[in-house]
Write a protein that holds these residues in place. Structure first.
Motif, PDB file in Angstrom:
ATOM      1  N   LYS A  53       0.677  -1.088   0.491  1.00 35.87           N
ATOM      2  CA  LYS A  53      -0.171  -0.079  -0.417  1.00 35.87           C
ATOM      3  C   LYS A  53       0.964   1.440  -0.170  1.00 35.87           C
ATOM      4  O   LYS A  53       0.485   2.381  -0.817  1.00 35.87           O
ATOM      5  CB  LYS A  53      -0.997   0.122   1.359  1.00 35.87           C
ATOM      6  CG  LYS A  53      -1.818   1.067   1.461  1.00 35.87           C
ATOM      7  CD  LYS A  53      -1.927   1.554   2.690  1.00 35.87           C
ATOM      8  CE  LYS A  53      -3.657  -0.311   3.095  1.00 35.87           C
ATOM      9  NZ  LYS A  53      -4.224   0.033   4.107  1.00 35.87           N
ATOM     10  N   TYR A  54       1.566   0.838   0.945  1.00 31.48           N
ATOM     11  CA  TYR A  54       2.661   2.837   1.130  1.00 31.48           C
ATOM     12  C   TYR A  54       3.785   2.592   0.097  1.00 31.48           C
ATOM     13  O   TYR A  54       3.984   3.618  -0.605  1.00 31.48           O
ATOM     14  CB  TYR A  54       3.432   2.751   2.416  1.00 31.48           C
ATOM     15  CG  TYR A  54       2.369   2.743   3.155  1.00 31.48           C
ATOM     16  CD1 TYR A  54       1.487   3.718   3.352  1.00 31.48           C
ATOM     17  CD2 TYR A  54       2.558   1.966   4.666  1.00 31.48           C
ATOM     18  CE1 TYR A  54       0.168   3.891   4.686  1.00 31.48           C
ATOM     19  CE2 TYR A  54       1.610   2.042   5.717  1.00 31.48           C
ATOM     20  CZ  TYR A  54       0.289   2.806   5.467  1.00 31.48           C
ATOM     21  OH  TYR A  54      -0.352   3.441   6.433  1.00 31.48           O
ATOM     22  N   TYR A  57       1.455   3.828  -2.464  1.00 30.81           N
ATOM     23  CA  TYR A  57       1.330   5.655  -2.416  1.00 30.81           C
ATOM     24  C   TYR A  57       2.827   6.487  -3.015  1.00 30.81           C
ATOM     25  O   TYR A  57       2.266   7.306  -3.088  1.00 30.81           O
ATOM     26  CB  TYR A  57       0.936   6.110  -1.158  1.00 30.81           C
ATOM     27  CG  TYR A  57      -0.626   5.592  -0.449  1.00 30.81           C
ATOM     28  CD1 TYR A  57      -1.542   5.101  -0.967  1.00 30.81           C
ATOM     29  CD2 TYR A  57      -0.738   5.589   0.492  1.00 30.81           C
ATOM     30  CE1 TYR A  57      -2.693   4.688  -1.300  1.00 30.81           C
ATOM     31  CE2 TYR A  57      -2.057   4.591   0.462  1.00 30.81           C
ATOM     32  CZ  TYR A  57      -2.976   4.540   0.265  1.00 30.81           C
ATOM     33  OH  TYR A  57      -4.158   4.169   0.831  1.00 30.81           O
TER      34      TYR A  57
END
Length: 73
Positions: A53-54, A57
């Motif tokens: 996820k990061y 991002y």
């Protein structure tokens, strides 16, 4: 040694049943609805991992900054 017709018919019937079972299994495995649901589940599992996820991002932010830099340069 010759085989009688009953044994041959029995073998043919067993082969038909085995083939029908294999075809049913293949049609279940290749079902587009099931494949779609399975893909969604896999994507949700991957997205739940904080590292993935990061990383996404961070990549999105980097691309955004590079685009802004190119626009205002």
């Amino acid at each position: 040694m010759a085989r009688d017709t009953d044994a041959i018919e029995k073998d043919i019937q067993q082969a038909r049943e085995a083939l029908a079972g294999a075809l049913d299994e293949l049609s279940e495995r290749a079902n587009p609805q099931r494949l779609s649901e399975q893909g969604k589940e896999m994507a949700a599992q991957k997205w739940a991992d904080p590292r993935v996820k990061y990383a996404v991002y961070a990549a999105g932010a980097l691309v955004g900054l590079l685009i802004l830099r190119k626009l205002f340069k």
